[in-house]
Design a protein around this motif. Structure first.
Motif, mmCIF file in Angstrom:
data_model
loop_
_atom_site.group_PDB
_atom_site.id
_atom_site.type_symbol
_atom_site.label_atom_id
_atom_site.label_comp_id
_atom_site.label_asym_id
_atom_site.label_seq_id
_atom_site.Cartn_x
_atom_site.Cartn_y
_atom_site.Cartn_z
ATOM 1 N N VAL A 1 0.836 -1.199 0.000
ATOM 2 C CA VAL A 1 0.000 0.000 0.000
ATOM 3 C C VAL A 1 0.877 1.258 0.000
ATOM 4 C CG1 VAL A 1 -1.665 1.334 1.374
ATOM 5 C CG2 VAL A 1 -1.981 -1.136 1.059
ATOM 6 N N TRP B 1 -6.285 7.975 -3.330
ATOM 7 C CA TRP B 1 -6.971 6.736 -2.918
ATOM 8 C C TRP B 1 -5.960 5.735 -2.384
ATOM 9 C CZ3 TRP B 1 -8.599 9.180 -7.562
ATOM 10 C CH2 TRP B 1 -7.669 9.092 -8.598
ATOM 11 N N HIS B 2 -6.302 5.108 -1.287
ATOM 12 C CA HIS B 2 -5.457 4.077 -0.661
ATOM 13 C C HIS B 2 -6.384 2.937 -0.259
ATOM 14 C CE1 HIS B 2 -3.359 7.947 0.976
ATOM 15 N NE2 HIS B 2 -2.938 7.689 -0.251
ATOM 16 N N PHE B 3 -6.300 1.817 -0.957
ATOM 17 C CA PHE B 3 -7.201 0.698 -0.654
ATOM 18 C C PHE B 3 -6.437 -0.514 -0.143
ATOM 19 C CE2 PHE B 3 -11.593 1.689 -1.793
ATOM 20 C CZ PHE B 3 -11.404 3.014 -2.135
ATOM 21 N N TRP C 1 -8.718 -4.767 -3.752
ATOM 22 C CA TRP C 1 -8.303 -4.319 -5.085
ATOM 23 C C TRP C 1 -9.022 -5.162 -6.145
ATOM 24 C CZ3 TRP C 1 -2.169 -4.206 -4.616
ATOM 25 C CH2 TRP C 1 -1.795 -3.217 -3.700
ATOM 26 N N GLY C 2 -9.134 -4.576 -7.341
ATOM 27 C CA GLY C 2 -9.634 -5.330 -8.490
ATOM 28 C C GLY C 2 -11.140 -5.449 -8.559
ATOM 29 N N ARG C 3 -11.851 -4.599 -7.812
ATOM 30 C CA ARG C 3 -13.320 -4.672 -7.814
ATOM 31 C C ARG C 3 -13.981 -3.346 -8.219
ATOM 32 N NH1 ARG C 3 -11.670 -7.964 -3.494
ATOM 33 N NH2 ARG C 3 -12.663 -10.010 -3.409
ATOM 34 N N GLY C 4 -13.173 -2.370 -8.538
ATOM 35 C CA GLY C 4 -13.735 -1.086 -8.945
ATOM 36 C C GLY C 4 -14.109 -0.169 -7.790
ATOM 37 N N TYR C 5 -13.770 -0.556 -6.567
ATOM 38 C CA TYR C 5 -14.183 0.265 -5.411
ATOM 39 C C TYR C 5 -13.503 1.635 -5.408
ATOM 40 C CZ TYR C 5 -15.970 -4.130 -3.380
ATOM 41 O OH TYR C 5 -16.632 -5.309 -3.140
ATOM 42 N N ALA C 6 -12.213 1.675 -5.773
ATOM 43 C CA ALA C 6 -11.500 2.962 -5.743
ATOM 44 C C ALA C 6 -12.122 3.923 -6.752
ATOM 45 C CB ALA C 6 -10.011 2.747 -6.041
ATOM 46 N N THR C 7 -12.408 3.414 -7.936
ATOM 47 C CA THR C 7 -12.990 4.278 -8.969
ATOM 48 C C THR C 7 -14.382 4.757 -8.544
ATOM 49 O OG1 THR C 7 -11.727 3.142 -10.686
ATOM 50 C CG2 THR C 7 -13.666 4.373 -11.395
ATOM 51 N N VAL D 1 -1.884 13.039 -8.735
ATOM 52 C CA VAL D 1 -0.500 12.740 -9.108
ATOM 53 C C VAL D 1 -0.187 11.305 -8.694
ATOM 54 C CG1 VAL D 1 0.335 15.114 -9.033
ATOM 55 C CG2 VAL D 1 0.416 13.733 -6.956
ATOM 56 N N ASN E 1 3.255 3.678 -10.880
ATOM 57 C CA ASN E 1 1.996 3.245 -10.256
ATOM 58 C C ASN E 1 0.882 3.164 -11.307
ATOM 59 O OD1 ASN E 1 -0.044 2.557 -8.542
ATOM 60 N ND2 ASN E 1 0.277 4.260 -7.100
ATOM 61 N N SER F 1 -2.856 3.103 -10.115
ATOM 62 C CA SER F 1 -3.450 4.398 -9.773
ATOM 63 C C SER F 1 -3.721 5.214 -11.038
ATOM 64 C CB SER F 1 -2.507 5.149 -8.826
ATOM 65 O OG SER F 1 -3.147 6.269 -8.291
ATOM 66 N N VAL G 1 -6.945 4.177 -12.460
ATOM 67 C CA VAL G 1 -8.103 4.775 -11.781
ATOM 68 C C VAL G 1 -8.381 6.157 -12.384
ATOM 69 C CG1 VAL G 1 -9.023 5.618 -9.586
ATOM 70 C CG2 VAL G 1 -7.707 3.482 -9.641
ATOM 71 N N ARG H 1 -9.986 5.745 -15.698
ATOM 72 C CA ARG H 1 -11.378 5.277 -15.592
ATOM 73 C C ARG H 1 -12.315 6.414 -15.179
ATOM 74 N NH1 ARG H 1 -9.113 0.207 -14.212
ATOM 75 N NH2 ARG H 1 -8.757 0.843 -12.065
HETATM 76 C C1 LIG Z 1 -4.416 2.481 -6.670
HETATM 77 C C2 LIG Z 1 -5.455 1.489 -6.178
HETATM 78 C C3 LIG Z 1 -6.501 2.200 -5.326
HETATM 79 C C4 LIG Z 1 -6.132 0.865 -7.410
HETATM 80 O O1 LIG Z 1 -7.033 -0.151 -6.960
HETATM 81 P P1 LIG Z 1 -7.852 -0.999 -8.027
HETATM 82 O O2 LIG Z 1 -8.625 -1.985 -7.265
HETATM 83 O O3 LIG Z 1 -6.950 -1.470 -9.107
HETATM 84 O O4 LIG Z 1 -8.793 0.095 -8.703
HETATM 85 P P2 LIG Z 1 -10.364 0.058 -8.849
HETATM 86 O O5 LIG Z 1 -11.007 -0.013 -7.533
HETATM 87 O O6 LIG Z 1 -10.740 1.178 -9.746
HETATM 88 O O7 LIG Z 1 -10.611 -1.336 -9.570
HETATM 89 C C5 LIG Z 1 -10.246 -1.531 -10.910
HETATM 90 C C6 LIG Z 1 -10.065 -2.999 -11.150
HETATM 91 O O8 LIG Z 1 -11.256 -3.651 -10.761
HETATM 92 C C7 LIG Z 1 -11.861 -4.264 -11.910
HETATM 93 N N1 LIG Z 1 -13.300 -4.070 -11.749
HETATM 94 C C8 LIG Z 1 -14.157 -5.022 -11.358
HETATM 95 N N2 LIG Z 1 -15.378 -4.522 -11.270
HETATM 96 C C9 LIG Z 1 -15.303 -3.221 -11.619
HETATM 97 C C10 LIG Z 1 -16.240 -2.173 -11.720
HETATM 98 N N3 LIG Z 1 -17.534 -2.359 -11.445
HETATM 99 N N4 LIG Z 1 -15.817 -0.943 -12.075
HETATM 100 C C11 LIG Z 1 -14.527 -0.714 -12.369
HETATM 101 N N5 LIG Z 1 -13.567 -1.684 -12.283
HETATM 102 C C12 LIG Z 1 -13.977 -2.922 -11.906
HETATM 103 C C13 LIG Z 1 -11.237 -3.566 -13.087
HETATM 104 O O9 LIG Z 1 -11.235 -4.391 -14.232
HETATM 105 C C14 LIG Z 1 -9.842 -3.348 -12.600
HETATM 106 O O10 LIG Z 1 -9.125 -4.553 -12.595
HETATM 107 P P3 LIG Z 1 -7.773 -4.711 -13.436
HETATM 108 O O11 LIG Z 1 -6.788 -3.754 -12.853
HETATM 109 O O12 LIG Z 1 -7.409 -6.134 -13.222
HETATM 110 O O13 LIG Z 1 -8.145 -4.357 -14.837
HETATM 111 C C15 LIG Z 1 -4.790 0.347 -5.355
HETATM 112 O O14 LIG Z 1 -3.824 -0.298 -6.163
HETATM 113 C C16 LIG Z 1 -4.099 0.862 -4.086
HETATM 114 O O15 LIG Z 1 -4.756 1.168 -3.105
HETATM 115 N N6 LIG Z 1 -2.745 0.934 -4.113
HETATM 116 C C17 LIG Z 1 -1.988 1.337 -2.929
HETATM 117 C C18 LIG Z 1 -2.132 2.814 -2.624
HETATM 118 C C19 LIG Z 1 -1.722 3.681 -3.792
HETATM 119 O O16 LIG Z 1 -0.739 3.445 -4.473
HETATM 120 N N7 LIG Z 1 -2.510 4.751 -3.983
HETATM 121 C C20 LIG Z 1 -2.277 5.690 -5.045
HETATM 122 C C21 LIG Z 1 -1.246 6.679 -4.670
HETATM 123 S S1 LIG Z 1 -1.053 7.842 -6.014
#
Ligand SMILES: CC(C)(COP(=O)(O)OP(=O)(O)OC[C@H]1O[C@@H](n2cnc3c(N)ncnc32)[C@H](O)[C@@H]1OP(=O)(O)O)[C@@H](O)C(=O)NCCC(=O)NCCS
Length: 178
Positions: free
Chosen positions: A23, A93-95, A100-106, A127, A132, A135, A138, A141
């Motif tokens: 994270v 965003w920090h998840f 991860w991978g469920r679209g929650y951050a977006t 930024v 990364n 991120s 996101v 998206r």
């Molecule tokens: C950056 C971060 C928030 C991204 O999390 P994420 O889960 O990839 O992003 P989302 O929540 O938007 O999910 C997108 C993923 O969910 C999938 N997904 C599933 N259902 C979805 C939906 N309904 N809507 C959008 N995406 C969906 C997408 O296909 C995508 O998967 P993929 O990457 O395998 O293609 C996460 O990696 C994180 O917390 N990292 C550590 C902290 C960090 O680096 N923060 C940013 C600092 S700049």
């Protein structure tokens, strides 16, 4: 999904989330860790102190319908490089990796952008560390515009994205370029 301020009841989640190398890897210099419950408690107290009377900015816990906390969403001033001046507002965003991978951050970030624009903000930036890609995905998206590598903020070279408020009477939807 709901967004709410963190409370002291979230101390174990905050400690777990911010203790993780995966994270923290791209946050700041990547070495920060919340190692103890006491440190997490101090962090939550500081957030509450900073944002409790703040109508627009915030740092929120992102919760599923059943109350499970999945991560954090933030909206705050971003410091210009070479100065302590903060002219722009960033979203972040920090998840937890479990979510991860469920679209929650977006989804959560979209709710915060809608709140930001409804509250009168004209422009929000994001930024990311150049490496990364999760991120950056996101940002894309969300329909943010990629402005390229920039040293404008944090005295660091980051990939910079921005999004501006929709014209009055027009809303955005996911992924729609303004
Ligand atoms: C950056 C971060 C928030 C991204 O999390 P994420 O889960 O990839 O992003 P989302 O929540 O938007 O999910 C997108 C993923 O969910 C999938 N997904 C599933 N259902 C979805 C939906 N309904 N809507 C959008 N995406 C969906 C997408 O296909 C995508 O998967 P993929 O990457 O395998 O293609 C996460 O990696 C994180 O917390 N990292 C550590 C902290 C960090 O680096 N923060 C940013 C600092 S700049």
């Amino acid at each position: 999904m709901t967004l709410r301020p963190y409370s002291l009841a979230d101390v174990a989640f905050v400690q777990d989330l911010y203790s993780r190398a995966d994270v923290q890897r791209y946050i700041g210099d990547g070495t920060q860790r919340v190692r103890t419950m006491d440190e997490a408690w101090v962090k939550i107290a500081a957030w509450n102190e900073r944002y409790s009377d703040e109508p627009v900015q915030g740092l929120w816990a992102v919760c599923l319908k059943d109350g499970t906390v999945t991560g954090s969403l933030l909206l705050k001033p971003i410091p210009d490089s070479g100065t302590k001046v903060e002219r722009d507002i960033e979203i972040g965003w920090h998840f937890h990796p479990d979510h991860w991978g469920r679209g929650y951050a977006t989804e959560a970030a979209w709710a915060v952008l809608e709140h930001a624009f409804a509250s009168g903000l004209h422009r929000v930036v994001a930024v990311t560390d150049p490496a990364n890609t999760a991120s950056q995905a996101v940002c894309l998206r969300l329909g943010m515009t990629h402005l390229g590598l920039s040293k404008a903020y944090y005295d660091a070279a980051c990939e910079l994205f921005d999004i501006t408020a929709p014209p009055v009477g027009k809303g955005y939807s996911y992924g729609e370029q303004p």
